[in-house]
Scaffold this active site. Structure first.
Site, mmCIF file in Angstrom:
data_model
loop_
_atom_site.group_PDB
_atom_site.id
_atom_site.type_symbol
_atom_site.label_atom_id
_atom_site.label_comp_id
_atom_site.label_asym_id
_atom_site.label_seq_id
_atom_site.Cartn_x
_atom_site.Cartn_y
_atom_site.Cartn_z
ATOM 1 N N TRP A 18 0.845 -1.205 0.000
ATOM 2 C CA TRP A 18 0.000 0.000 0.000
ATOM 3 C C TRP A 18 0.877 1.251 0.000
ATOM 4 C CZ3 TRP A 18 -0.606 3.775 3.914
ATOM 5 C CH2 TRP A 18 -1.753 4.574 3.845
ATOM 6 N N GLY A 436 17.525 16.898 15.067
ATOM 7 C CA GLY A 436 18.478 15.795 15.151
ATOM 8 C C GLY A 436 18.846 15.151 13.840
ATOM 9 N N ARG A 519 3.874 6.703 5.945
ATOM 10 C CA ARG A 519 4.952 6.488 6.907
ATOM 11 C C ARG A 519 4.642 5.249 7.742
ATOM 12 N NH1 ARG A 519 10.082 6.521 8.956
ATOM 13 N NH2 ARG A 519 10.166 7.134 11.140
ATOM 14 N N ASP A 603 15.043 12.687 23.434
ATOM 15 C CA ASP A 603 13.746 12.974 22.821
ATOM 16 C C ASP A 603 12.617 12.195 23.489
ATOM 17 O OD1 ASP A 603 14.905 14.665 21.044
ATOM 18 O OD2 ASP A 603 14.854 13.298 19.335
ATOM 19 N N GLU A 609 1.214 10.724 24.075
ATOM 20 C CA GLU A 609 0.340 9.703 23.512
ATOM 21 C C GLU A 609 0.113 8.538 24.476
ATOM 22 O OE1 GLU A 609 2.715 6.556 20.777
ATOM 23 O OE2 GLU A 609 2.683 8.612 20.069
ATOM 24 N N GLU A 669 6.643 20.984 18.929
ATOM 25 C CA GLU A 669 5.911 21.303 17.697
ATOM 26 C C GLU A 669 4.908 22.418 17.923
ATOM 27 O OE1 GLU A 669 2.384 21.518 15.383
ATOM 28 O OE2 GLU A 669 2.368 20.510 17.307
ATOM 29 N N HIS A 698 6.925 17.914 7.831
ATOM 30 C CA HIS A 698 6.246 16.826 7.132
ATOM 31 C C HIS A 698 5.696 17.253 5.769
ATOM 32 C CE1 HIS A 698 6.348 15.089 11.191
ATOM 33 N NE2 HIS A 698 6.381 13.952 10.547
#
Length: 764
Positions: A18, A436, A519, A603, A609, A669, A698
């Site tokens: 895909w 980075g 991704r 990081d 999340e 971000e 992105h």
């Protein structure tokens, strides 16, 4: 008899076919007709596999060309004005423009799908006039029936969840938006009913979060409207990722079935069923098989749980299903030929989970004797892993137990550290840096493959990596960056790289899952006790520092991110896994410092999340997550500057915890969300060093100087200029060299403008 079902199947294919089709189309190697044809072939293969496995209710419309939330928005014609959409079916150029950005328009915000590592595209409602552009669930149902004879179960994101995950409207406008969307949902459902569809799965995962009384009234109104409009259609109101809130209200809704997560929400959901029962006129979608984990289920334990459920819900009213979509797990274990037998035998990916569902359904319907052999094989496989040497590292267990009871703190408070660090580094106002990684070109990937295949020896590969470091150290100096990085050319993935060098990890060959768009990531498997074996990053970082007089940051991935972006063992708590990782990474931090590296970035993009969906569980998680970070970093000297990085989550509700991590500098971000995070700092004081990402990495577009200048100016209204850094949103691994250099040049130019303005304003 009970039936079996899944809530969705992985899109990407066993060999990421895909992903390859999408990227070929974006590169102009496929025309639109061939693109659609190849994706249809992949989609039908997935349906065929579920059909052949014996699944009774197969989800359709779970397949996507990018993201299912974006699909829902574009199906309703909800397209940001900057993409010049003129109505009708949304063209692929606009669809992918929303997701990836265009030359002239920034992409829509991307953020985490609840507490998973999947990212969805956030719908922007402001200015939109919703209209049904196409009935995608109906098209998916027809395709499955006509091509394969499958009586599919169309899946659609429910209206309350869709609204809650959208932006661009005020809370006071919620009801007005529901009035716009409900007729479109009704039209979809009516057309499905007219087609003869038996079951429709409406996903409302928002129901596992805390809802207001107003939202509960909206929920009732939504499903009463659906029931009145399509009285003959069976609606499965599907929840997942946790136990539902307001169980008593939800079971009274006029739907034919309710799907509950009986893995991650087992205790809360089962307790609610025991206390309040389950309606005799509804089907229970019992989410028994973990849609997010990769471990073989204990079939005996699952059967015991199902048998207890039958005291409240008759077997013929049970649908045995995955706890959530299988989107979050790899496709099949069968392709894995290099895993040690005791580990491979304990794994179950999507295809193996199909088999588990069929076995459980058979057993609960006709008795456990029908699967006696499979039960014994399952017990033996799980026991073999439990007794493995990797799960019984007593030296690691004892060391972690000792440090986990300590209070990890730096030797000096931030204000004193900051003064010492500034004296050491003599950085200008608004220091510039990157996160980075630099572009992983085809040449870099080819070299890595040659080394992994044994075509290059270690010395050849090391020379190549050093050549790449040389190129990018020189480029960074020419661009004018203040703090440099070595570029991470030796790393495939920020988690995989460390997992390969730590004990207790295993790696699959084909265990890919979708993270966002095309991704895909291949999460490591933490199956044993985590052990530091030797320095992992010192060689490349030390070499880079030898090539410049400017500081070079050492780059590590933090313990919580490694944990949250891995498939982790289930026999010990996630807190204990985090502490094992912190203990191992602490030794790497100390090795970098001993090698003369005075800036070290650890990081933690995945801290947010992992935040539990239940408010009552969040404080405890944040406490041990912060502790794990501090365990990793607390032993360095005051002049060693600790950086961290976070991205693509909502951070407004955990600013205090971010500050408690006590990193000297955090880069975070903000550009993809169009600067919305800055509002958090308008109402919360942040006292440590901070860099707000000034452009979205992105998107392939090169941001204009003016865009970044505007972002900087807004941030400086609420942040201390003396603690403010300037950087991109995230690492630059996926970008091309030319666009990276151009973007960074513009970033430095924007910084110079900001510096001139600052000094002009501070002149006496």
């Amino acid at each position: 008899m009970a039936k079996s079902s899944v809530l969705g199947y992985p899109r990407i294919g066993a060999d990421r076919e895909w992903k390859k089709v999408l990227e070929a189309f974006w590169a102009g190697k496929l025309d639109e007709s061939e693109f659609h044809r190849q994706l249809q072939e992949i989609r039908l293969n997935h349906l065929r596999k579920q059909q052949e496995s014996g699944i009774d209710l197969i989800a359709v419309n779970d397949f996507s060309y990018y993201d299912h939330v974006l699909d829902t928005a574009t199906m309703f014609g909800i397209v940001p004005k900057r993409f010049s959409y003129e109505g009708g079916v949304v063209p692929l150029s606009v669809y992918y423009g929303i997701a990836r950005g265009t030359k002239d328009a920034t992409a829509s915000e991307m953020t985490k799908w609840f507490n998973t590592n999947y990212h969805y595209i956030v719908p922007e409602l402001d200015g939109a006039t919703p209209v049904l552009t196409e009935n995608r669930p109906l098209a998916a149902y027809r395709e499955a029936k006509e091509k394969l004879g499958i009586e599919g179960k169309p899946v659609i994101v429910g209206p309350l969840t869709f609204l809650k995950l959208s932006k661009g409207y005020q809370p006071s406008e919620t009801d007005a938006w529901l009035e716009k969307l409900l007729p479109l949902y009704v039209q979809i459902l009516q057309e499905l009913a007219q087609e003869g569809v038996q079951w429709v799965q409406i996903d409302e995962p928002i129901l596992v979060t805390k809802l207001s009384d107003a939202d509960l009234k909206r929920l009732t109104s939504i499903y009463e409207t659906f029931a009145a409009s399509t009285p003959g259609l069976n609606i499965m109101l599907q929840t997942y990722f946790e136990s539902v809130e307001n169980y008593q209200d939800i079971i009274q809704l006029p739907v034919s079935g309710i799907g509950l997560d009986l893995v991650h929400g087992y205790h809360g959901n089962v307790q609610a069923i025991k206390q309040s029962g389950f309606p005799a006129n509804k089907v229970l979608g019992a989410g028994m098989i973990d849609g997010r984990g990769i471990w073989k289920a204990s079939l005996r334990e699952k059967l015991s749980q199902l048998e207890k459920l039958t005291k409240y819900v008759a077997a013929e009213r049970l649908i045995v299903q995955s706890s959530c979509s299988l989107l979050h797990v790899p496709v099949t274990v069968s392709s894995e030929t290099k895993l040690q037998p005791e580990l491979k035998g304990a794994l179950a990916f999507a295809d193996e989970k199909l088999n588990e569902l069929v076995l459980l359904t058979k057993a609960i319907s006709t008795g456990t004797a029908r699967i006696a052999k499979e039960l014994e094989e399952c017990d033996a496989a799980l026991q073999e892993l439990k007794q493995s040497e990797e799960r019984n590292r007593h030296d690691i267990q004892q060391a972690v137990a000792e440090i986990s009871v300590q209070n990890p703190v730096r030797t000096l408070p931030f204000a004193e550290r900051h003064a010492a660090q500034q004296d050491k580094w003599q950085l200008p106002i608004f220091p510039t840096t990157t996160i980075g990684s630099f572009p992983q070109s085809a040449e870099v990937r080819k070299a890595r493959q040659a080394w992994r295949k044994g075509e290059w020896n270690h010395e050849q590969y090391e020379r190549f990596i050093q050549e790449q470091i040389d190129i990018w150290i020189k480029l960074q100096e020419e661009i004018g960056l203040d703090v440099l990085v070595h570029g991470e050319f030796e790393r495939t993935d920020m988690v995989e790289f460390f997992g390969e060098k730590l004990g207790g990890f295993a790696f699959t060959q084909y265990g890919w899952v979708q993270s966002y768009g095309s991704r895909c990531v291949k999460p490591p498997v933490i199956f044993g006790d985590v052990a530091f074996e030797k320095p992992m990053t010192v060689e490349e970082t030390k070499y880079a520092q030898s090539k410049t007089n400017r500081p070079v940051k050492g780059m590590l991935t933090g313990p919580i991110t490694i944990m949250n972006w891995s498939f982790v063992r289930e026999d010990i708590s996630r807190e204990q896994i985090a502490y094992q990782l912190a203990y191992a990474l602490r030794q790497e931090v100390e090795a970098l410092e001993q090698a003369g590296i005075g800036m070290i970035q650890v990081d933690e993009p995945a801290v947010r999340e992992g935040l539990p969906l239940k408010e009552e569980d969040q404080a405890d998680y944040l406490a041990w997550a912060v502790k794990a970070f501090r365990m990793t970093t607390c032993t360095v000297q005051p002049t060693t500057q600790i950086h961290t990085h976070m991205c693509y989550c909502e951070f407004h509700d955990m600013i205090d915890s971010i500050e408690a991590m006590d990193a000297d500098v955090i880069s975070i971000e903000t550009s993809r969300s169009h600067g919305e995070l800055i509002h958090s700092f308008e109402v919360n004081t942040y006292r440590l060093g901070i860099g707000l990402g000034v452009y979205d990495i992105h998107s392939p577009r090169v941001p204009r100087v003016e865009e970044m200048t505007s972002m900087i100016e807004r941030a400086l209204r609420v942040l201390d200029p003396k603690l403010f850094w300037i950087n991109p949103d995230c690492g630059l691994k996926t970008r091309g060299k030319e666009e990276t250099v151009a973007s960074l040049r513009n970033m430095v130019q924007a910084t110079e403008i900001a510096r001139s303005s600052y000094f002009l304003n501070v002149q006496p």
